[in-house]
Write an enzyme that holds these catalytic residues in place. Structure first.
Site, short mmCIF file in Angstrom:
data_model
loop_
_atom_site.label_atom_id
_atom_site.label_comp_id
_atom_site.label_asym_id
_atom_site.label_seq_id
_atom_site.Cartn_x
_atom_site.Cartn_y
_atom_site.Cartn_z
N HIS A 84 0.84 -1.21 0.00
CA HIS A 84 0.00 0.00 0.00
C HIS A 84 0.87 1.25 0.00
O HIS A 84 2.02 1.23 0.40
CB HIS A 84 -0.90 0.01 1.23
CG HIS A 84 -0.11 -0.12 2.48
ND1 HIS A 84 0.65 0.92 2.98
CD2 HIS A 84 0.11 -1.18 3.28
CE1 HIS A 84 1.29 0.49 4.04
NE2 HIS A 84 1.00 -0.77 4.25
N ASP A 340 4.12 -4.74 3.21
CA ASP A 340 5.57 -4.92 3.24
C ASP A 340 5.97 -6.34 3.64
O ASP A 340 6.80 -6.98 3.00
CB ASP A 340 6.23 -3.89 4.19
CG ASP A 340 5.56 -3.82 5.56
OD1 ASP A 340 4.55 -4.52 5.80
OD2 ASP A 340 6.05 -3.04 6.40
#
Ligand SMILES: *[C@@H]1O[C@H](CO)[C@@H](O)[C@H](O)[C@H]1NC(C)=O
Ligand SMILES: *[C@@H]1O[C@H](CO)[C@@H](O)[C@H](O)[C@H]1NC(C)=O
Ligand SMILES: *[C@@H]1O[C@H](CO)[C@@H](O)[C@H](O)[C@H]1NC(C)=O
Ligand SMILES: *[C@@H]1O[C@H](CO)[C@@H](O)[C@H](O)[C@H]1NC(C)=O
Ligand SMILES: *[C@@H]1O[C@H](CO)[C@@H](O)[C@H](O)[C@H]1NC(C)=O
Ligand SMILES: *[C@@H]1O[C@H](CO)[C@@H](O)[C@H](O)[C@H]1NC(C)=O
Length: 481
Positions: A84, A340
């Site tokens: 994101h 991540d």
């Protein structure tokens, strides 16, 4: 005004330079002394590489391999996963930040001095606690802007893979800010065609999704103690605390408070064009902070955790199937969106960016390949390109594979004999088939959960999830629409 004599001299010099057998390039000789190539690398330092995964996106510092496909090759399939975009801190990071800030504010008997003088007219950049978790929308580094800009850039790069007619699936894990990134990216990529030609598929982050997931989990022996103990290990944090405490007596900041304040500082640019807080710490203190973040990812979401390669093998294995089926059988465009800590396991599974030995906790191993700012900044993304190449003097015609991380080409370990240091699909496949660990057995995935990733072949072409169905909730995380 330069004198005519000087002009004449400059002209004579440029003619002399232009005629020199040693001049670079074929450009016209110029009177200007401006260098074609800057000689500055500014200590190779940019704050953008030293706040771990907290702050705005920056491209990978590459090995210099050209990003565009090598001569004679064309991308015929792209498989990408993007974290994101830039966001506000999580609610738990917010707690640490607010308690450190409370100590700073309690000390304000008169006015702030020294490195904190800016505090006399600074306010916290999180408008209220409901914004924790959300993607940012303000400032030049805003997360929503990142998603849109990357979609726009990837249309230019990969638009030839869309026929302009068919419906293309986009895959997002079921988390609010991830979904919003996927939507903005889709609008950037498809433009006016987003509403009809993109089909957003949302894959729940629930553990019951097993291996059919962008966010596979592994609860086996999940030891977080190393990571949890990292926040005050750096001597530089004590130095920073002493400096700020002496400039503004009464704050009593500890090394852990410094860590929390640096966390806060590193998120500020996600919402604002400028951060005074970043300048309140020295360049060397940021180098220390960045290494703490590297340790975090390495030991808790990367190759330093013995289960992470198996977690990443889900995506590595499934993408291998797409590559071998090729665009005719499987399709050409696979854009995925997650976090991540879903990208770092994939890199571990592929065996890239693995340090020669475990990262030390008592010193910084300079030159460490596991540098988070180059791996998963906010908006970080990892792309697998299938290249269709003509024969060259050093390689046969056929399919090759290239790995691109944050727009920097990362060679696939020892397999670099193809055009542009790519690896032949055949060799890429045999190396991975030999090395990929098994997710379901390593992580004890219950037999009742899906055992492999299937949504890339079994997706919905409906557009019903392309837009949000209502307002974003306070601190929204898990989401299904
Ligand atoms: C600190 O105190 C000064 C003087 O009372 C005031 O003007 C300023 O707004 C205070 N700063 C903060 C951050 O509270
Ligand atoms: C894409 O959008 C343009 C502009 O609205 C439109 O002319 C075109 O028909 C659209 N293509 C498809 C496949 O819907
Ligand atoms: C800082 O420590 C001193 C001495 O221990 C104490 O008197 C003071 O109240 C503390 N200040 C804050 C803001 O906690
Ligand atoms: C690898 O992927 C293929 C196709 O998606 C699947 O059939 C197979 O079970 C997967 N293998 C593992 C070990 O996950
Ligand atoms: C692939 O492997 C073969 C046999 O090991 C080797 O000869 C060839 O150079 C490799 N090709 C690439 C692109 O690495
Ligand atoms: C497709 O839609 C069905 C029905 O809503 C849902 O059960 C399924 O999980 C969806 N598949 C994907 C890949 O999103």
């Amino acid at each position: 005004m330069p004198s005519p004599a000087l002009l004449t001299l400059a002209c004579a010099l440029s003619i002399a330079t232009g005629a020199s057998a040693y001049s670079y390039g074929a450009g016209n000789p110029q009177a200007s002394q401006e260098k074609q190539f800057s000689q500055e690398f500014r200590d190779s330092y940019s704050i953008l590489k030293h706040y771990g995964g907290n702050g705005p996106y920056s491209e990978r510092q590459s090995y210099g391999v050209a990003r565009d496909p090598p001569t004679g090759c064309e991308v015929d399939q792209v498989i990408a996963i993007k974290r994101h975009g830039e966001r506000y801190p999580s609610p738990s990071a917010g707690e640490g930040i607010e308690s450190a800030l409370a100590k700073v504010y309690k000390a304000n008997s008169t006015v702030y001095k020294g490195d904190l003088a800016f505090l006399n007219d600074w306010t916290y950049y999180v408008p209220d606690a409901c914004y924790y978790n959300a993607e940012t929308f303000s400032g030049p580094y805003a997360g929503l802007l990142d998603g849109y800009a990357m979609g726009n850039e990837y249309r230019a790069r990969y638009g030839h893979l869309w026929d302009g007619e068919s419906v293309v699936p986009l895959f997002s894990s079921g988390y609010s800010r991830v979904i919003n990134t996927a939507r903005k990216f889709g609008e950037g990529f498809f433009g006016y065609n987003y509403s009809t030609n993109a089909a957003l598929n949302i894959i729940t982050e629930s553990e019951t999704q097993g291996a059919d997931s962008l966010t596979p989990s592994c609860d086996v022996d999940n030891d977080q103690t190393t990571c949890n103990a990292l926040t005050n290990i750096m001597p530089e944090f004590k130095v920073a605390a002493a400096r700020l405490n002496s400039q503004n007596p009464g704050m009593n900041l500890t090394a852990s408070d410094i860590y929390n304040l640096m966390v806060m500082a590193s998120y500020e640019l996600n919402a604002r064009p400028f951060s005074h807080w970043i300048n309140a710490f020295t360049q060397d203190e940021w180098v220390s902070f960045g290494y703490v973040e590297d340790l975090n990812y390495y030991y808790c979401a990367g190759p330093g955790d013995k289960n992470m390669a198996a977690v990443g093998a889900v995506y590595a294995n499934a993408s291998l199937t797409l590559l071998n089926q090729g665009p005719e059988e499987a399709g050409s465009i696979f854009f995925n969106f997650a976090h991540d800590t879903n990208i770092t396991p994939i890199l571990a599974a592929l065996g890239i960016l693995i340090p020669d030995e475990d990262l030390p906790l008592d010193r910084i191993p300079f030159g460490n390949p596991y540098s988070t700012g180059n791996i998963v900044p906010q908006g970080g993304h990892f792309v697998i390109e299938r290249l269709s190449c003509k024969a060259t003097p050093i390689s046969k015609a056929g399919p090759y594979v290239r790995l691109v991380l944050n727009e920097g080409v990362v060679p696939f370990n020892d397999c670099t004999d193809g055009p542009g240091y790519s690896c032949s699909l055949a060799n890429y496949t045999s190396i991975l088939n030999k090395n990929l660990p098994d997710y379901t057995s390593t992580c004890d995935v219950p037999a009742s959960y899906p055992q492999y990733l299937s949504f890339w072949w079994d997706y919905n072409t409906t557009t019903t999830l392309n837009y949000p169905s209502g307002p974003i909730k306070c601190q929204e995380g898990d989401a299904s629409d």
